[in-house]
Design a protein around this motif. Sequence first.
Motif, PDB file in Angstrom:
ATOM      1  N   HIS A   1     -53.442 -42.113 -92.330  1.00 39.55           N
ATOM      2  CA  HIS A   1     -54.134 -43.366 -92.015  1.00 39.55           C
ATOM      3  C   HIS A   1     -54.552 -44.138 -93.267  1.00 39.55           C
ATOM      4  CE1 HIS A   1     -57.332 -40.633 -93.020  1.00 39.55           C
ATOM      5  NE2 HIS A   1     -58.245 -41.576 -92.915  1.00 39.55           N
TER       6      HIS A   1
ATOM      7  N   ASP B   1     -46.363 -41.157 -84.323  1.00 34.96           N
ATOM      8  CA  ASP B   1     -47.670 -41.768 -84.550  1.00 34.96           C
ATOM      9  C   ASP B   1     -47.959 -41.902 -86.049  1.00 34.96           C
ATOM     10  OD1 ASP B   1     -50.307 -42.708 -83.550  1.00 34.96           O
ATOM     11  OD2 ASP B   1     -51.044 -40.907 -84.574  1.00 34.96           O
ATOM     12  N   ASP B   2     -47.599 -40.890 -86.823  1.00 34.78           N
ATOM     13  CA  ASP B   2     -47.768 -40.975 -88.278  1.00 34.78           C
ATOM     14  C   ASP B   2     -46.999 -42.166 -88.843  1.00 34.78           C
ATOM     15  OD1 ASP B   2     -49.312 -38.604 -88.455  1.00 34.78           O
ATOM     16  OD2 ASP B   2     -47.507 -37.363 -88.673  1.00 34.78           O
TER      17      ASP B   2
ATOM     18  N   LYS C   1     -48.599 -45.473 -87.902  1.00 34.74           N
ATOM     19  CA  LYS C   1     -49.797 -45.725 -88.711  1.00 34.74           C
ATOM     20  C   LYS C   1     -49.416 -46.283 -90.078  1.00 34.74           C
ATOM     21  CE  LYS C   1     -52.917 -42.193 -86.819  1.00 34.74           C
ATOM     22  NZ  LYS C   1     -53.487 -40.835 -87.060  1.00 34.74           N
TER      23      LYS C   1
ATOM     24  N   ASP D   1     -49.921 -49.908 -88.527  1.00 36.62           N
ATOM     25  CA  ASP D   1     -51.390 -49.952 -88.426  1.00 36.62           C
ATOM     26  C   ASP D   1     -52.069 -50.120 -89.777  1.00 36.62           C
ATOM     27  OD1 ASP D   1     -51.216 -49.653 -85.702  1.00 36.62           O
ATOM     28  OD2 ASP D   1     -51.685 -47.511 -85.702  1.00 36.62           O
ATOM     29  N   ASN D   2     -51.609 -49.382 -90.788  1.00 29.99           N
ATOM     30  CA  ASN D   2     -52.331 -49.376 -92.057  1.00 29.99           C
ATOM     31  C   ASN D   2     -52.312 -50.722 -92.781  1.00 29.99           C
ATOM     32  OD1 ASN D   2     -52.875 -46.744 -91.473  1.00 29.99           O
ATOM     33  ND2 ASN D   2     -51.601 -45.852 -93.064  1.00 29.99           N
TER      34      ASN D   2
ATOM     35  N   ARG E   1     -54.814 -52.867 -90.887  1.00 28.61           N
ATOM     36  CA  ARG E   1     -56.198 -52.463 -91.120  1.00 28.61           C
ATOM     37  C   ARG E   1     -56.646 -52.775 -92.536  1.00 28.61           C
ATOM     38  NH1 ARG E   1     -55.743 -47.150 -91.027  1.00 28.61           N
ATOM     39  NH2 ARG E   1     -57.973 -46.880 -91.269  1.00 28.61           N
TER      40      ARG E   1
END
Length: 316
Positions: free
Chosen positions: A248, A298-299, A302, A306-307, A310
């Motif tokens: 993450h 999922d990794d 992310k 996602d990262n 974010r």
Amino acid sequence: MATINSVLGPMDTADLGFTLSHEHVLVTSAGIQQIYPEFIDRAGTIERGIRDLKAAYDEGLRSIIDVTTIDLGRDIRLIEEVSRGSGVNIVCATGTWRDIPRVFWTATPDDVAPLYIREIEEGIEGTDIKAAIIKVANDMGGVTPEGEIILRAAARAQKATGVPISTHTWAPERVGEQQVAVFEDEGVDLNKVYIGHSNDTDDTDYLIGLLEKGVWIGLDRYPGRPEVLDWEARTQTAYKLIEAGFAHRIMLGHDWSVALLIALKEAREARDKNNPDGYLFITRRVLPRLQELGASDDDIHKIMVDNPRRFFEGKQ
């Protein structure tokens, strides 16, 4: 979600999608396009940039962070044309790379910071295109006196605008630690700092130490410099960080460019031979290899989706 600036205007961070965190379109030197335009095949660079990024778009790429600064020959209208023609969102940078102008060597951070702030809040090169990230650089030998001026200027611009910082660094000498120390001294929120080129080392103790400080890590030299580490070793390091619980907090990129004019012809040819996939090397080779090693879907989501979102939203 939040709104950030791309070269085509404001965009929602939700629209970043699959993002490469450290790239370029054109790399040259400050002023060349303006003074010696015949030295650069500008039209050809635009054509190839559109072609290459369209191909990457077709395989899932949606955004790149182009961290080209003035001393890397940033051409903001060229980047805009490539983004519009390819469909790939491009987030551009203010700041200064390694070729720090001599006039900055005797300046103070408070002299330089307003220049970055203007490019973030008003626009770049007389346009209304605004930077959404601040690029700084320190390399072999660590933070020089003039490099420290730039780091502190970037820190002050970051605090004034909220825009994050992306660094070029030399991981084998743990230069990221020096950068973080300056940012800490300036009171920067380390969640707004990305320490780049961190996969030039396989020293996971160093990398985890940085992550535990609260920064983001850019594993953004792919395939990288094989004389330092080949791409398999770099990918093994990425997986070790995933295993250690940091999926993450890491991002991937190539440090690729359509045109690289600051290297000898032989070096450019070797670079192209080393990476025939261009902006797609990570998609085609690194991500499948990470999954072979044990990374989950999922990794991967992310790290690639996602990262970056974010990071720009300022979320932990």
